[in-house]
Design a protein around this motif. Structure first.
Motif, PDB file in Angstrom:
ATOM      1  N   THR A  34       0.818  -1.211   0.000  1.00 38.85           N
ATOM      2  CA  THR A  34       0.000   0.000   0.000  1.00 38.85           C
ATOM      3  C   THR A  34       0.852   1.261   0.000  1.00 38.85           C
ATOM      4  OG1 THR A  34      -1.749  -1.176   1.187  1.00 38.85           O
ATOM      5  CG2 THR A  34      -1.832   1.224   1.221  1.00 38.85           C
ATOM      6  N   THR A  35       1.894   1.303   0.842  1.00 37.92           N
ATOM      7  CA  THR A  35       2.688   2.526   0.945  1.00 37.92           C
ATOM      8  C   THR A  35       3.585   2.760  -0.263  1.00 37.92           C
ATOM      9  OG1 THR A  35       4.429   1.363   2.186  1.00 37.92           O
ATOM     10  CG2 THR A  35       2.704   2.480   3.458  1.00 37.92           C
ATOM     11  N   GLU A  36       3.689   1.783  -1.155  1.00 32.64           N
ATOM     12  CA  GLU A  36       4.459   1.959  -2.387  1.00 32.64           C
ATOM     13  C   GLU A  36       3.606   2.537  -3.514  1.00 32.64           C
ATOM     14  OE1 GLU A  36       7.592  -1.403  -2.983  1.00 32.64           O
ATOM     15  OE2 GLU A  36       5.895  -2.318  -1.920  1.00 32.64           O
ATOM     16  N   LYS A  37       2.319   2.716  -3.273  1.00 34.66           N
ATOM     17  CA  LYS A  37       1.410   3.211  -4.291  1.00 34.66           C
ATOM     18  C   LYS A  37       1.009   4.649  -3.983  1.00 34.66           C
ATOM     19  CE  LYS A  37      -0.684  -1.397  -4.543  1.00 34.66           C
ATOM     20  NZ  LYS A  37      -1.924  -2.162  -4.279  1.00 34.66           N
ATOM     21  N   PRO A  38       1.004   5.527  -4.963  1.00 35.82           N
ATOM     22  CA  PRO A  38       0.480   6.884  -4.728  1.00 35.82           C
ATOM     23  C   PRO A  38      -0.986   6.811  -4.317  1.00 35.82           C
ATOM     24  CG  PRO A  38       1.665   6.746  -6.816  1.00 35.82           C
ATOM     25  CD  PRO A  38       1.473   5.337  -6.342  1.00 35.82           C
ATOM     26  N   ILE A  39      -1.400   7.736  -3.484  1.00 33.38           N
ATOM     27  CA  ILE A  39      -2.795   7.780  -3.058  1.00 33.38           C
ATOM     28  C   ILE A  39      -3.573   8.710  -3.988  1.00 33.38           C
ATOM     29  CG2 ILE A  39      -2.391   9.690  -1.433  1.00 33.38           C
ATOM     30  CD1 ILE A  39      -4.460   8.406   0.404  1.00 33.38           C
ATOM     31  N   SER A  40      -4.812   8.354  -4.260  1.00 27.88           N
ATOM     32  CA  SER A  40      -5.636   9.205  -5.117  1.00 27.88           C
ATOM     33  C   SER A  40      -6.212  10.360  -4.304  1.00 27.88           C
ATOM     34  CB  SER A  40      -6.774   8.395  -5.744  1.00 27.88           C
ATOM     35  OG  SER A  40      -7.732   8.043  -4.761  1.00 27.88           O
ATOM     36  N   LYS A  41      -6.585  11.426  -5.011  1.00 26.88           N
ATOM     37  CA  LYS A  41      -7.185  12.568  -4.339  1.00 26.88           C
ATOM     38  C   LYS A  41      -8.486  12.167  -3.643  1.00 26.88           C
ATOM     39  CE  LYS A  41      -6.829  16.493  -6.357  1.00 26.88           C
ATOM     40  NZ  LYS A  41      -7.013  17.643  -7.297  1.00 26.88           N
ATOM     41  N   GLU A  42      -9.247  11.270  -4.270  1.00 30.03           N
ATOM     42  CA  GLU A  42     -10.519  10.836  -3.690  1.00 30.03           C
ATOM     43  C   GLU A  42     -10.289  10.081  -2.387  1.00 30.03           C
ATOM     44  OE1 GLU A  42     -10.879  12.032  -7.629  1.00 30.03           O
ATOM     45  OE2 GLU A  42      -9.625  10.369  -6.872  1.00 30.03           O
ATOM     46  N   GLY A  70     -15.422  19.876   4.340  1.00 23.20           N
ATOM     47  CA  GLY A  70     -15.019  21.253   4.109  1.00 23.20           C
ATOM     48  C   GLY A  70     -13.526  21.470   3.983  1.00 23.20           C
ATOM     49  N   SER A  71     -12.725  20.401   4.088  1.00 24.39           N
ATOM     50  CA  SER A  71     -11.274  20.554   3.964  1.00 24.39           C
ATOM     51  C   SER A  71     -10.906  20.920   2.532  1.00 24.39           C
ATOM     52  CB  SER A  71     -10.563  19.266   4.361  1.00 24.39           C
ATOM     53  OG  SER A  71     -10.806  18.952   5.707  1.00 24.39           O
ATOM     54  N   PRO A  72      -9.853  21.722   2.336  1.00 21.46           N
ATOM     55  CA  PRO A  72      -9.428  22.059   0.979  1.00 21.46           C
ATOM     56  C   PRO A  72      -8.836  20.847   0.276  1.00 21.46           C
ATOM     57  CG  PRO A  72      -7.842  22.860   2.583  1.00 21.46           C
ATOM     58  CD  PRO A  72      -9.026  22.369   3.359  1.00 21.46           C
ATOM     59  N   GLU A  73      -8.956  20.820  -1.039  1.00 19.79           N
ATOM     60  CA  GLU A  73      -8.380  19.716  -1.798  1.00 19.79           C
ATOM     61  C   GLU A  73      -6.857  19.785  -1.756  1.00 19.79           C
ATOM     62  OE1 GLU A  73      -9.744  19.231  -5.728  1.00 19.79           O
ATOM     63  OE2 GLU A  73     -11.820  18.819  -5.163  1.00 19.79           O
ATOM     64  N   PRO A  74      -6.195  18.634  -1.616  1.00 22.19           N
ATOM     65  CA  PRO A  74      -4.736  18.624  -1.566  1.00 22.19           C
ATOM     66  C   PRO A  74      -4.139  18.838  -2.950  1.00 22.19           C
ATOM     67  CG  PRO A  74      -5.568  16.391  -1.554  1.00 22.19           C
ATOM     68  CD  PRO A  74      -6.779  17.290  -1.484  1.00 22.19           C
ATOM     69  N   ASP A  75      -2.917  19.366  -2.985  1.00 21.23           N
ATOM     70  CA  ASP A  75      -2.240  19.461  -4.275  1.00 21.23           C
ATOM     71  C   ASP A  75      -1.502  18.157  -4.550  1.00 21.23           C
ATOM     72  OD1 ASP A  75       0.433  19.503  -3.149  1.00 21.23           O
ATOM     73  OD2 ASP A  75       0.074  21.592  -2.606  1.00 21.23           O
TER      74      ASP A  75
END
Length: 350
Positions: A100-108, A117-122
């Motif tokens: 899992t930690t070797e894979k990029p995480i999706s924005k979703e 209400g949190s801002p979207e990450p870059d």
């Protein structure tokens, strides 16, 4: 706020930070030399069937450790020690598995762990990596984990502290930075499974009744070192009086009454069960081979499908985290990979 600080806050909401459940092992370099089979280094011990009182042994437990209740488990097999880097390396070499930690995480995925209400990450916040313990050089308040945590891109099971670290010389240390999904995949490959929470606590007690620790009632600090835990003042001073500042090789301390090693300290261990703070029954009925609650519930992070972790780690101390007690419960999300969270496997008796 720095990116790393923001991700620490994200992890707080998503459940990636179990109290005292992350840490840093000494750095070194190299690769893993794997054994021939998963049982070459880790034999399984037959745990006899029995009934025990599950839950806190005195009034010092956390609220989710009550009420103490009777549980019956059938006999089962359990790994005598935590799965090592060498064993996990064999699994990866034979299957090509990517953790899992070797894979990029999706924005979703990231947004699901944030409060409304949190801002979207870059995009910089979506890189593959993990949280790494970065201790300060002075005392800090325990209610602000950002004081000793950093997100490190490139941290994973082969590089527990980041891309400049690896696991040469730690082949016989427990594998870390593995998620519940990773542990489950390894167990399936090895013809095993993760232990239930009830099995784990029963096995941890080693046949002792109503004793706080796998070795009995003697305090952790009395006599010879009994487990790999935090010595000194958390999180800024570790005196290493037990011989280690990070993970220890498996079987470094005496086993419990069932012949199991490191059922307290070293690394937290994944269990099969979902976590529910209100799970322990109040009806007084005997629970037989319980498999955990049907739904997860953690009041600190409602809506998250948190799983149980057990046993404490080298980050636990009396002043911060007493997770090395036999009844102590902790939880985190199944995607979490932490630098002192590993696992061991079980197998049913057919």
């Amino acid at each position: 706020m720095k990116v790393s600080e923001y991700i620490v806050k994200i992890c707080l909401f998503s459940g990636m930070l179990a109290m005292g459940s992350c840490g840093q092992s000494p750095q070194s370099s190299g690769t893993v030399t794997a054994p021939v089979s998963p049982d070459t280094l880790n034999k399984m011990v037959l745990i006899p069937a029995g009934t025990f009182a599950m839950g806190a042994d005195d009034n010092t437990g956390n609220p989710d450790e009550y009420p103490k209740h009777q549980v019956k488990v059938d006999s089962f097999y359990m790994d005598e020690h935590e799965v090592t880097n060498a064993e996990f390396g064999l699994f990866v070499a034979q299957t090509g598995y990517v953790t899992t930690t070797e894979k990029p995480i999706s924005k979703e995925e990231l947004m699901r762990g944030l409060p409304p209400g949190s801002p979207e990450p870059d995009s910089s916040m979506l890189a593959a990596g993990a949280l790494v313990f970065t201790p300060p050089d002075h005392a800090v308040p325990f209610n602000d984990v950002s004081q000793w945590w950093s997100f490190v891109a490139g941290a994973n099971w082969k590089h527990p502290e980041g891309p400049d670290s690896d696991i040469k010389g730690r082949e016989n240390h427990p594998v870390t930075q593995v998620s519940w999904e990773d542990a489950t995949a390894f167990a399936k490959w090895a013809g095993k499974r993760l232990p239930t929470e009830a099995e784990w606590e029963y096995a941890s007690r080693g046949g002792l009744k109503d004793q706080a620790y796998p070795w009995g009632t003697e305090a952790l600090t009395v006599g010879q070192p009994k487990a790999n835990t935090w010595n000194g003042n958390f999180p800024y001073k570790n005196t290493a009086t037990d011989g280690f500042t990070g993970t220890a090789p498996v079987k470094s301390y005496k086993p419990n009454g069932y012949g199991l090693y490191d059922m307290a300290g070293n690394v937290w261990e994944w269990c099969f069960d979902l976590y529910n703070a209100n799970y322990y029954g109040k009806d007084g009925q005997l629970a037989v081979n319980p498999q955990g609650p049907a739904e997860a519930f953690d009041p600190e992070q409602p809506g998250q499908p948190v799983r149980v972790i057990r046993g404490g780690s080298f980050m636990c101390s009396d002043e911060y985290c007493r997770g090395y007690r036999a009844s102590a419960r902790m939880k985190t999300t199944p995607e979490s990979g932490l630098a002192n969270l590993g696992f061991r496997c079980a197998r049913s008796v057919k």
